[in-house]
Each structure stands twice: as C-alpha cells, then as structure tokens.
Enzyme design. Structure first.
Site, PDB file in Angstrom:
ATOM      1  N   GLU A 191      30.047   9.471 -54.285  1.00  0.00           N
ATOM      2  CA  GLU A 191      31.304  10.036 -53.776  1.00  0.00           C
ATOM      3  C   GLU A 191      31.458  11.508 -54.158  1.00  0.00           C
ATOM      4  O   GLU A 191      32.398  11.898 -54.865  1.00  0.00           O
ATOM      5  CB  GLU A 191      32.489   9.205 -54.279  1.00  0.00           C
ATOM      6  CG  GLU A 191      32.416   7.766 -53.771  1.00  0.00           C
ATOM      7  CD  GLU A 191      33.607   6.901 -54.154  1.00  0.00           C
ATOM      8  OE1 GLU A 191      34.250   7.198 -55.166  1.00  0.00           O
ATOM      9  OE2 GLU A 191      33.886   5.919 -53.446  1.00  0.00           O
ATOM     10  N   GLU A 385      29.550   0.507 -50.838  1.00  0.00           N
ATOM     11  CA  GLU A 385      30.695  -0.047 -51.581  1.00  0.00           C
ATOM     12  C   GLU A 385      31.725  -0.527 -50.577  1.00  0.00           C
ATOM     13  O   GLU A 385      32.048   0.198 -49.637  1.00  0.00           O
ATOM     14  CB  GLU A 385      31.360   1.000 -52.475  1.00  0.00           C
ATOM     15  CG  GLU A 385      30.575   1.393 -53.683  1.00  0.00           C
ATOM     16  CD  GLU A 385      31.362   2.307 -54.614  1.00  0.00           C
ATOM     17  OE1 GLU A 385      32.603   2.203 -54.647  1.00  0.00           O
ATOM     18  OE2 GLU A 385      30.724   3.130 -55.291  1.00  0.00           O
TER      19      GLU A 385
END
Ligand code: BG6
Length: 487
Positions: A191, A385
């Site tokens: 991220e 995810e």
C-alpha cells in the site's frame, strides 16, 4: 454451458504481514521496528485512526524505552514465529495454493544499516519457505509491509533521506540471494499510497522532525525515494532470480459520487485519480502530468537525482496487486455523513451495509475496480488483501461465521464475472486467513481469519487455534476452483 471454474492454476490463498503475526519482537537478534511502537489504546474509539496513529518523537521515545509487550500487541502478534509449522499445516489443509507473507526488515538488518544480515533472521525465513515448499504453497513475498527498522526512522526521519534507498536495496538483494530459490512472486511496498495516511507506519516519518512547513513536501520526497527504491529492486530481482515476477501494491479505494451533481462527480474523479497515481508511476514508469502540476500548484518540488527518470522508466512492475475491503463516496456537501474505511473517512453510501467497524461492504465495487485497473494498466492483476473484520464468538471449539462466508462468496462471484469479461486476474489472497493483530487499531478482537486464535486485545489466552465454519467453506471453494460458489 458457462464454465463455473476460475482459470486453471488460479492462485487461491491468504495474506499475512510479519509485524501482525510473528511476535518474537526481541528474539533472534531482531531490532526494533516502527510496528513495535504501535500501541493498543482501549480508551480511544476504535474507529478513530488518527488517535491510534498519532505519533510524536516523545511518544516514540516512551514506546522504545518500554521493554514489555503490555501495550504493544504487534510485539506479540499471534506467535507465528514459533507456531508457523502448525499454521502452515492449517493453510495446507485448506488447500492453499499460495500464501502472502512479508519479511521483517529489522529481523535481517536490526538497525537497517548493517552491511551483512543477521543470520538467525535469515535462517528463520529459510525454514519457513522450506516448509511452504514442502507443502506446495507458493510464496508471495512483500519486502516492506509497515515494519521498517526504527533506527532508520529516528536517524534519518525514515524515507525522507535518500540514503535509506541504499539500505533497502541491500536488504532486498539479500532476500533475493537467499530466498530466490523459493520465491518467484515479490511485492515491493505494501500500500505505497498509505504514506499520506500514516507516514510513520509506512515510511518512518515523524512530523515534529520535519522542518517547519515541510511536512507535506517531505512525504512527497519520501514517496519518491520509495518509487525509486521499488524500481531499483525490481531490476535486481529480475537479474538475480530467473523468471521472478515483481508487483506493486495499492490500496484500492474505490470512490463513487454520492449524487450525479457535477461537483460530486468532479471531486470523485480527483479522488480516484489520486488513488491511481501510485500505480501510474510503478506501471507506466513516470509521474502523471496532472499530479506533477498539482504538486507544482502546492509549491512542492521533489529532488530527482540524475538517473531517477530512467530508473523508473526502465524498471516497471510485472503485475499489479491491490487490497480491497470497502468502497466510499464523495460529495461537495461538507455536512454529508462520513463513515470510516481502511484508514480513511468517506462519505457514507446509503445503498451499502457496513461492518462493525463502519467499513462499507461492496462486492460490486471489487468487480468495478478490477475492470477499471485492467483497462487502465493492461497487466495481470492480483488481489492480495480482502476480507471483513468482525467480532467472532468461539463456542464449542468453532465460530459460526456465516457473515464472513457471505462476504467472501459475494466478492468471489464478482471476481468471476470480471474474469469472464476479460480481466486477467491471476490470484487472490484473503487478508488474515488466521486471526491477527489489526494494523489500524492493534486489536486482536477485530478478526479476519478462517482460523480463530484464542487471544484477546490484552494478550490473554492460550493462543490455541480453532477452525471456523468459513475454514471448511473456503477449503471447498479452493478444491472446486470456485465451482462450489454456485451450488
Ligand atoms: C491493509 C493492510 O491496509 O489493511 C493490512 O495492508 C491491514 O496490514 C489491513 O491489516 C486491514 O486493516 P486493519 O486495520 O483492520 O488491520
């Protein structure tokens, strides 16, 4: 007849991060990491990320001086460091084709600046990958998942200083040299876009260490260093490991306009462009023109070194991976009701249900994201995810988590639709296939797993593992390669 199966060799599995599972924070020569500073604060609203993430030089000094794990759940994790053979056996029992893990940088380089790695750390990961190989579980490895050595944060304000690039490249090359025989799929920064949402966790940046008025431009500079480092290690991986595949990793924050009022649409467009910026750089190898103009308008000037543009251009990623939990909306109305998402506050979508943490559940948004990303980038995609945090009740040795099954089932069906419409989705790893410590709130009670871990927010419990009902459900999905979703 329609084919109900996912593509052959689809990589079904789960995803973990070292700092949220391993524990053993001071074992085997490991140094302190930024994650070891994260506290569980029972007195703050668990939806208020800013309170959980508030970091000052003073708060870090207090945390670093504390030699216990009492207020620091990430120091405990779920004891994966010692129990990984048992946990990998559970994953194998579910039929996992893949497992995403990360390597704790400070386990290999305790302060980040050593020239040679800590062999005890290397040997831990070597044993783990060996066991995964024995169980035919393909590793996907993140090099940096919110766990940089604390010493680099304190000495250089993390990624703000260019020299951290060299430290990261040295760490990564050791990983490629030592684990390349086991690992084909790599991810550079988890991220990478999160640097603006939690600069300390993502990049070791402490606001009060920045010169007056320079906080935002320091974050941009640190991000640039991460982009360059990511491109450099992509090159190294390709040179060191034959056939290696290196991906970038984005938090996919799908935003819709709350209404079709043009202002809502404009604000939404800007949010989505900002969200894609990071992948633009890593997939296309250059900064988007609109982002450069936006930075110029803000008076932000990044220092580029001589070869940076070439490094970025020549070393783009092989695939794009992303996390997807929720969607949100945007509105020009300053009073529009907002709700938490993944370390963000978005305007509440009246059409969607929410988890107990307020994140809005949107399976269709996953399909939209897949189509948008594939159309924009034209490279293979991986969802690394996805999942829902929930309060689970252990009863008679199991958890009846039909809400979790429903969440996954709806998301998987949307993935299948996107694949049928032409999206090249090569894998899916659910977040936290075994309960783990929350990144945002350091809670254990926010559970994502198919496997229950008997531990509470304060670290009480046996840490024994129990199969939830979703365990058997996911096993069947993998066994039938998705066909069981339609029975
Ligand atoms: C992702 C992170 O943003 O979200 C994970 O990469 C994190 O590390 C996950 O755990 C879920 O967030 P949380 O705050 O519920 O743990």
């Amino acid at each position: 007849m329609t084919n109900l199966k996912f593509p052959k060799n689809f990589l079904w599995g789960g995803a973990l991060a070292a700092n949220q599972v391993e524990g053993a924070w001071n074992v085997g020569g490991k140094g302190l990491s930024v994650a070891d500073m994260a506290t569980y604060k029972p007195d703050v609203d668990n939806k208020d990320y800013s309170a959980h993430m508030a970091i000052t030089s003073e708060s870090v000094a207090i945390a670093a001086a504390d030699t216990t794990d009492k207020f620091f759940p990430k120091r405990r994790g779920i004891d994966f460091y010692h129990r990984y053979p048992e946990d990998l056996a559970f994953f194998a029992e579910m039929g996992f084709k893949t497992l995403r893990v990360s390597i704790a940088w400070s386990r290999l380089f305790p302060t980040g600046e050593e020239l040679e790695p800590n062999e005890e750390g290397v040997s831990f990961y070597d044993s783990m990958f060996k066991e995964m190989k024995r169980l035919s579980i393909e590793p996907i490895v993140t090099l940096s998942h919110y766990e940089m050595p604390l010493a680099l944060s304190l000495k250089y304000n993390g990624w703000v200083e260019r020299r951290v690039v060299d430290d990261f490249v040295r760490f990564s090359e050791v990983c490629f040299d030592r684990f390349g025989k086991y690992v084909k799929y790599w991810l550079t920064f988890n991220e990478i876009d999160s640097i603006f949402r939690h600069p300390f966790t993502t990049a070791g940046i402490i606001e009060d260490k920045c010169e007056e008025g320079k906080y935002e431009s320091d974050i941009y500079q640190a991000l640039h260093h991460q982009f360059v480092a990511s491109a450099m290690v992509t090159k190294s991986a390709h040179e060191i490991i034959e056939g290696s595949q290196v991906g970038c990793m984005l938090t996919k924050l799908m935003t819709y306009p709350l209404t079709c009022a043009p202002l809502d649409v404009e604000l939404t467009l800007k949010k989505n462009l900002e969200n894609n910026f990071y992948a633009d750089v890593q997939v296309n190898g250059e900064y988007p023109k609109l982002i450069l103009k936006d930075m110029a308008n803000k008076g932000i000037q990044i220092k580029f070194e001589e070869n940076d543009l070439t490094i970025l251009k020549e070393n783009t990623v092989d695939y794009l991976s992303f996390s997807y939990y929720m969607s949100m909306t945007e509105s020009g109305d300053p009073n529009a009701e907002r709700t938490p998402g993944n370390t963000v506050l978005g305007v509440k979508n009246p059409y969607l249900p929410s988890t107990e943490w307020g994140w809005q559940i949107d399976p269709k948004g996953l399909k939209i994201s897949l189509i948008e990303l594939y159309d924009r980038y034209n490279i293979p995609l991986m969802i690394v995810e996805n999942g829902m945090g929930a309060v689970d009740i252990l009863k008679d040795g199991t958890v009846k988590d039909d809400y979790r099954i429903k969440y996954f089932k709806e998301h998987f069906k949307q993935m299948k639709e996107a694949i049928d419409e032409g999206v090249d989705l090569i894998g899916y790893t659910s977040w936290g296939p075994i309960d783990l410590v929350s990144a945002g709130t350091s809670q254990m009670s926010k559970r994502y797993g198919f496997i229950y871990v008997d531990a509470d927010d304060e670290g009480n419990g046996t840490y024994d593992r129990f199969r939830k009902e979703s365990f058997y459900w996911y096993r069947e999905v993998i066994e039938t390669n998705g066909e069981s979703l339609y029975k």
